[in-house]
Design a protein around this motif. Structure first.
Motif, PDB file in Angstrom:
ATOM      1  N   LEU A   1       6.590   7.797   4.111  1.00 57.82           N
ATOM      2  CA  LEU A   1       5.172   7.403   4.545  1.00 57.82           C
ATOM      3  C   LEU A   1       4.186   7.479   5.438  1.00 57.82           C
ATOM      4  O   LEU A   1       2.898   7.575   6.064  1.00 57.82           O
ATOM      5  CB  LEU A   1       5.983   5.215   5.650  1.00 57.82           C
ATOM      6  N   GLU A   2       4.929   8.636   6.605  1.00 55.74           N
ATOM      7  CA  GLU A   2       4.682   9.612   7.116  1.00 55.74           C
ATOM      8  C   GLU A   2       3.684  10.312   6.745  1.00 55.74           C
ATOM      9  O   GLU A   2       2.357  10.411   6.813  1.00 55.74           O
ATOM     10  CB  GLU A   2       6.196  10.312   7.418  1.00 55.74           C
TER      11      GLU A   2
ATOM     12  N   GLN B   1      -9.520  11.535   5.047  1.00 51.86           N
ATOM     13  CA  GLN B   1     -10.627  10.750   5.390  1.00 51.86           C
ATOM     14  C   GLN B   1     -10.645   9.211   5.670  1.00 51.86           C
ATOM     15  O   GLN B   1     -11.491   8.457   4.718  1.00 51.86           O
ATOM     16  CB  GLN B   1     -11.711  11.302   5.846  1.00 51.86           C
ATOM     17  N   GLU B   2      -9.316   9.116   5.181  1.00 49.90           N
ATOM     18  CA  GLU B   2      -9.173   7.836   4.529  1.00 49.90           C
ATOM     19  C   GLU B   2      -9.032   6.030   5.617  1.00 49.90           C
ATOM     20  O   GLU B   2      -8.519   5.261   4.624  1.00 49.90           O
ATOM     21  CB  GLU B   2      -7.999   7.226   3.273  1.00 49.90           C
TER      22      GLU B   2
ATOM     23  N   ARG C   1      -8.246   0.241   9.812  1.00 48.98           N
ATOM     24  CA  ARG C   1      -6.695  -0.219   8.876  1.00 48.98           C
ATOM     25  C   ARG C   1      -6.487   1.228   7.707  1.00 48.98           C
ATOM     26  O   ARG C   1      -7.912   1.606   7.898  1.00 48.98           O
ATOM     27  CB  ARG C   1      -8.557  -1.582   8.326  1.00 48.98           C
ATOM     28  N   TRP C   2      -5.999   0.635   7.304  1.00 48.98           N
ATOM     29  CA  TRP C   2      -5.413   1.488   6.443  1.00 48.98           C
ATOM     30  C   TRP C   2      -5.062   1.020   5.169  1.00 48.98           C
ATOM     31  O   TRP C   2      -4.536  -0.043   4.831  1.00 48.98           O
ATOM     32  CB  TRP C   2      -4.687   2.109   6.396  1.00 48.98           C
ATOM     33  N   GLU C   3      -6.062   1.041   3.595  1.00 45.99           N
ATOM     34  CA  GLU C   3      -6.144   0.994   2.633  1.00 45.99           C
ATOM     35  C   GLU C   3      -4.848   1.633   1.909  1.00 45.99           C
ATOM     36  O   GLU C   3      -5.346   2.415   1.190  1.00 45.99           O
ATOM     37  CB  GLU C   3      -7.506   0.222   2.045  1.00 45.99           C
ATOM     38  N   HIS C   4      -3.129   1.025   2.363  1.00 48.33           N
ATOM     39  CA  HIS C   4      -2.408   2.201   1.516  1.00 48.33           C
ATOM     40  C   HIS C   4      -2.960   1.497  -0.043  1.00 48.33           C
ATOM     41  O   HIS C   4      -2.345   0.729  -0.675  1.00 48.33           O
ATOM     42  CB  HIS C   4      -1.240   2.162   1.897  1.00 48.33           C
ATOM     43  N   PRO C   5      -2.747   2.704  -0.452  1.00 51.15           N
ATOM     44  CA  PRO C   5      -2.785   2.731  -2.562  1.00 51.15           C
ATOM     45  C   PRO C   5      -1.360   1.913  -2.785  1.00 51.15           C
ATOM     46  O   PRO C   5      -1.272   1.227  -4.243  1.00 51.15           O
ATOM     47  CB  PRO C   5      -2.530   3.964  -3.091  1.00 51.15           C
ATOM     48  N   GLY C   6      -0.434   1.980  -1.918  1.00 52.32           N
ATOM     49  CA  GLY C   6       1.072   0.868  -2.606  1.00 52.32           C
ATOM     50  C   GLY C   6       1.565  -0.022  -1.557  1.00 52.32           C
ATOM     51  O   GLY C   6       1.505  -1.520  -2.589  1.00 52.32           O
TER      52      GLY C   6
END
Length: 426
Positions: free
Chosen positions: A179-180, A190-191, A215-220
């Motif tokens: 995750l880190e 720059q996501e 906000r972080w749009e994490h792919p998983g």
């Protein structure tokens, strides 16, 4: 009947909610215990302990509202309850992965563990959290019993702070290292996205500016909100790069807004710990072509606890260039008059808990009126958060509040939608 101290749901209400949600589909729940809470009662008395419980409850409710919005896979709003003296429950009927539920628990743990100002001291409680995903048709009492057993083991089990109540998995989820690494990659690419929470003038409803939200749009794992995002960044030693990315992205997005619309940025204790924080932020504003006198820095008193004098010096540097300073979460029980006197404040932001019942609770309205009167005496403007209906807004107007934000007019907007709103386009 809500819990009298915190205003949250009670244990009985929680069991009914879990029964209903479990019968309809999936349930995720976490039980939070405050390690060594009894020491707070011994040191500060039961009055001090009650203040701590009320503040922890507020943090949990705020986290749930930000990270577990209704409609995310299910129509049932999230549950936040106080189930015993120092134990709280958070549950969701949305379909969330096991990994995401654990990441959310880690973020909530960070929020609760931030220092609390009590009796002139900084108090820090490290929560223990038991998690589970409910079994098919599992009743609320059985679910709470499983959580309670897992939490009891955590409370006497040493350094572990998270555990799954099903006993089949230790609290790992997505590996911490992975995750880190995901976050470091996201920063490099720059996501990390910025949403804007519009703020409006109470008097005429005109747009006044917006608060930037990360906000972080994490792919998983899907969307990860600010508190959880910063929890990951703290473990990865990426707090400074994350703050840099958020400020730079927000300032670039606000560059084209017409004057005098303002941008508000939240600042963390870790930001203030950087010796060049103030000049670096001013340099980023200059690079983005955004005038410092249209920028507001939002701080909380918890942010100031680590080193009040250093924070005050940094804020004075910013104020000298025209940056406004807003004291966030004001009125949550930890507001200190030293803060109002010693810092170059321009604005008080009233916590949403102060706004929720002002339209039908005379005591809440009296508290609101007193806070606005105090702000006026100190030449401070007042912003109200969490405004959701016209009745609340009418009271704010009558009491002289300057600005408001909330779902009555607009929730958080992406950069394009905020640009359209700022330009006056439909």
């Amino acid at each position: 009947m809500q819990d009298g101290l915190t205003g949250l749901a009670t244990a009985a209400q929680a069991r009914n909610w879990l029964d209903r949600a479990g019968a309809q589909g999936s349930v995720q729940a976490m039980l939070i215990g405050l390690n060594r809470f009894q020491a707070v009662n011994l040191a500060f008395g039961h009055g001090g302990g009650d203040r701590v419980l009320a503040e922890v409850a507020r943090r949990i409710a705020h986290f749930a509202a930000e990270e577990l919005a209704p409609g995310e896979g299910g129509d049932e709003p999230p549950l936040v309850a106080r189930v015993s003296g120092g134990e709280f429950l958070v549950a969701s009927a949305s379909r969330l992965s096991r990994e995401r539920w654990q990441v959310l628990a880690q973020g909530l743990g960070r929020s609760i563990a931030r220092p609390l100002a009590l009796g002139g001291d900084a108090v820090r409680l490290l929560p223990r959290i038991a998690l589970l995903r409910g079994q098919a048709l599992e009743g609320g009492s059985a679910l709470l019993d499983r959580l309670d057993q897992a939490l009891a083991q955590l409370m006497v089990g040493g350094a572990r702070r998270l555990a799954w109540a099903d006993g089949r998995h230790r609290a790992r989820g997505r590996s911490v290292a992975r995750l880190e690494a995901d976050l470091i990659g996201a920063l490099h690419r720059q996501e990390i996205a910025v949403l804007y929470q519009p703020q409006f003038r109470v008097g005429d409803g005109m747009l006044a500016g917006a608060e930037a939200l990360a906000r972080w749009e994490h792919p998983g794992l899907g969307r990860i909100g600010a508190e959880t995002l910063f929890a990951v960044a703290e473990r990865a030693d990426q707090m400074a790069p994350l703050s840099h990315a958020i400020a730079s992205t927000a300032l670039a997005g606000a560059h084209a807004w017409p004057a005098p619309l303002r941008l508000s940025l939240n600042v963390t204790a870790e930001d203030f710990a950087l010796p060049d924080f103030a000049p670096a932020l001013l340099a980023r504003a200059d690079a983005a072509g955004f005038a410092p006198d249209r920028l507001t820095i939002e701080i909380t008193e918890q942010t100031l606890i680590a080193d009040f004098d250093a924070c005050a010096a940094a804020l004075r540097t910013l104020a000298a260039r025209g940056v406004a300073v807003a004291l966030d979460d004001f009125g949550t029980g930890f507001s200190n008059f030293r803060t109002l006197k010693a810092l170059p404040l321009d604005t008080l932001k009233l916590d949403r808990s102060l706004v929720r019942d002002v339209a039908h609770d005379d005591r809440d309205r009296a508290i609101l009126a007193a806070m606005v009167a105090m702000a006026r005496a100190l030449s401070l403007s007042v912003v109200a958060e969490g405004v959701e209906n016209d009745a609340q807004l009418a009271v704010l107007a009558q009491e002289g509040v300057d600005l408001f934000q909330g779902f009555l007019r607009a929730g958080p907007l992406d950069g394009a939608a905020m640009a359209r709103l700022a330009s006056g386009a439909p």
